[in-house]
Motif scaffolding. Sequence first.
Motif, PDB file in Angstrom:
ATOM      1  N   LYS A   1       1.071  -1.072  -0.031  1.00 34.06           N
ATOM      2  CA  LYS A   1      -0.024  -0.072  -0.019  1.00 34.06           C
ATOM      3  C   LYS A   1       0.962   1.175  -0.010  1.00 34.06           C
ATOM      4  O   LYS A   1       2.046   1.202   0.893  1.00 34.06           O
ATOM      5  CB  LYS A   1      -0.848  -0.085   1.086  1.00 34.06           C
ATOM      6  N   LYS A   2       0.597   2.197  -0.872  1.00 37.71           N
ATOM      7  CA  LYS A   2       1.193   3.520  -0.940  1.00 37.71           C
ATOM      8  C   LYS A   2       0.673   4.297   0.356  1.00 37.71           C
ATOM      9  O   LYS A   2      -0.523   4.312   0.577  1.00 37.71           O
ATOM     10  CB  LYS A   2       1.012   4.267  -2.136  1.00 37.71           C
ATOM     11  N   ARG A   3       1.705   4.938   0.816  1.00 34.94           N
ATOM     12  CA  ARG A   3       1.261   5.795   2.102  1.00 34.94           C
ATOM     13  C   ARG A   3       0.576   7.050   1.215  1.00 34.94           C
ATOM     14  O   ARG A   3       1.193   7.604   0.356  1.00 34.94           O
ATOM     15  CB  ARG A   3       2.326   6.089   2.820  1.00 34.94           C
TER      16      ARG A   3
END
Length: 159
Positions: free
Chosen positions: A9-11
């Motif tokens: 997951k991208k922050r």
Amino acid sequence: MTDESTPRKKRPLPPVKEAAVAYLSRRDHAEKELRQKLKRRGYSHGDIEQAIDFCQDYKWLDDVRYAGTTIRNGIAKGWGELRIRQEMELKGVNSQVIEQVMAVHEIDWFEHARAVAQRKYGETPMETQKEKAKRFRFMQSRGFDFEQIAYAFDQDEEY
């Protein structure tokens, strides 16, 4: 333990103003440089413009101040006028701002070149043509022009 096939997951990006202020809190930036950093992080053009305006309104982003700081830092590092100008151009400072700030900072580049040469080489004489070329190359890499280098080494003859 994560499976290597599942994507990470991208922050989420912090608000653009927060990111801009974070960059400026570490060190001064030129407007173009800050704009490029925010763009690389993925912010939209409109958001970047708002952040730039916000930072300029609070005087946190100022190319004139940045240029003055660059001159003072460059002199402290033993750089000549050419190298300092190049540094500002690379960071995106407008050429008119560069000229304005250089005019305000009255620096004797000849004496500065002499001080840099003295600090590096002391009173050691240049005994060979090879040594002379080496010293001239060093001073050129620092951003001094030929006349300033010749003055620094008390050289009147042709190189």
